[in-house]
Design a protein around this motif. Structure first.
Motif: not given
Lengths: 237, 44
Positions: A34, A37-38, A47, A49-50, A52-53, A55-56, A107, A110, A114, B1-2, B4, B7-8, B10-12, B14-15
């Motif tokens: 985490l 990744g974050l 892409q 910052e998007a 980063r999704i 990694y999950v 995920t 999500l 974008p 962060m911007n 996005y 989306y990040i 919610w993805a993290y 929910i996971s």
């Protein structure tokens, strides 16, 4: 050899040692993944910052396929050797695989919004993964549809084996068809088309998801063994 | 962060919630199965 080693009692003895190790490793790898990744990994040049999704999303997708492969293998043991531990392991891993598949789809959508402008498209990869979720659901429903677990497990195992055809379809879907989903960026260890700064958090998260699977599989196997013991005692009364 | 970020998030979210909830739920189910098993063994 397989029968003598794979006894439920032996599994429980082995699980007592593995459980704390797997739980600890899952937690540590998750925290490291985490952070990497974050925070530590750079954004993607296309892409942003998007990305980063990933990694999950990617570890959940890998685990969804891995767990189904494990389920199919255990189902083969059930049908060919009627092994009691394989039955318990198959039943125990199915809900975990369904969880990973659901997380992969959520995920992924999500990430898709974008990048593609839509949460869902009827693309070959997305549709085949949705079918995987239905296969997990169908496996569980078929097992529960029978009053006797030994009958339910045989019917469900047959479905799991037939459904295994979906695994190469999922893998090949991005190559065989012209899809919106990007092709695999990690096909072999020697030259993955992903930079090390992104590869490290991805592998850390994949490790965390794997050890999470081992942790929950041990818990669910104990649960299933308890259920079966209770059933036997109730029938004996 | 911007833009996005949502989306990040919610993805993290929910996971992690999904994995955490499933682990706790399995633990609770296991606890109840032990209690039920003890109950049956006490009756017999």
């Amino acid at each position: 050899m397989i029968h003598s080693l794979a006894k439920p009692q032996l599994f429980l003895k082995w699980a007592r040692f593995v459980f704390p190790v797997a739980f600890l490793l899952a937690g540590l790898l998750l925290m490291a993944g985490l952070y990497m990744g974050l925070v530590a990994s750079p954004p993607d040049y296309q892409q942003g910052e998007a990305m980063r999704i990933m990694y999950v999303h990617v570890p959940a997708s890998w685990m969804a396929l891995f767990v189904y492969g494990f389920l199919a293998l255990m189902s083969l043991f059930v049908l060919v050797w009627r092994h009691p531990l394989a039955e318990v392991l198959a039943i125990s891993c199915a809900p975990i695989g369904a969880l990973f598949t659901a997380l992969s789809l959520i995920t992924g959508s999500l990430w898709g919004k974008p990048m593609w402008g839509a949460y869902w498209v009827w693309d070959a990869r997305l549709t085949s993964v949705l079918i995987l979720l239905f296969l997990y659901g169908g496996y569980w429903a078929l097992y529960k549809a029978y009053a006797r677990p030994d009958q339910g497990i045989r019917a469900a195992s047959l479905l799991a084996l037939v459904g295994a055809i979906n695994i190469p379809i999922i893998k090949g879907s991005v190559v065989w068809w012209n899809t919106l989903h990007q092709p695999a960026s990690f096909t072999k260890f020697s030259s993955p088309s992903i930079h090390t700064t992104m590869l490290i958090p991805l592998l850390l998260m994949a490790g965390a998801y794997f050890f999470y699977f081992v942790t929950v599989l041990i818990l669910r196997t104990r649960l299933e063994l308890n259920r079966r013991k209770r059933l036997v005692w109730e029938m004996a009364q | 962060m911007n833009s996005y970020f949502i989306y990040i998030f919610w993805a993290y979210g929910i996971s992690l919630l999904g994995l955490g909830f499933f682990l706790i739920w399995t633990g609770v189910e296991l606890r109840y199965s032990k209690i039920a098993l003890e109950g049956v063994s006490r009756e017999t």
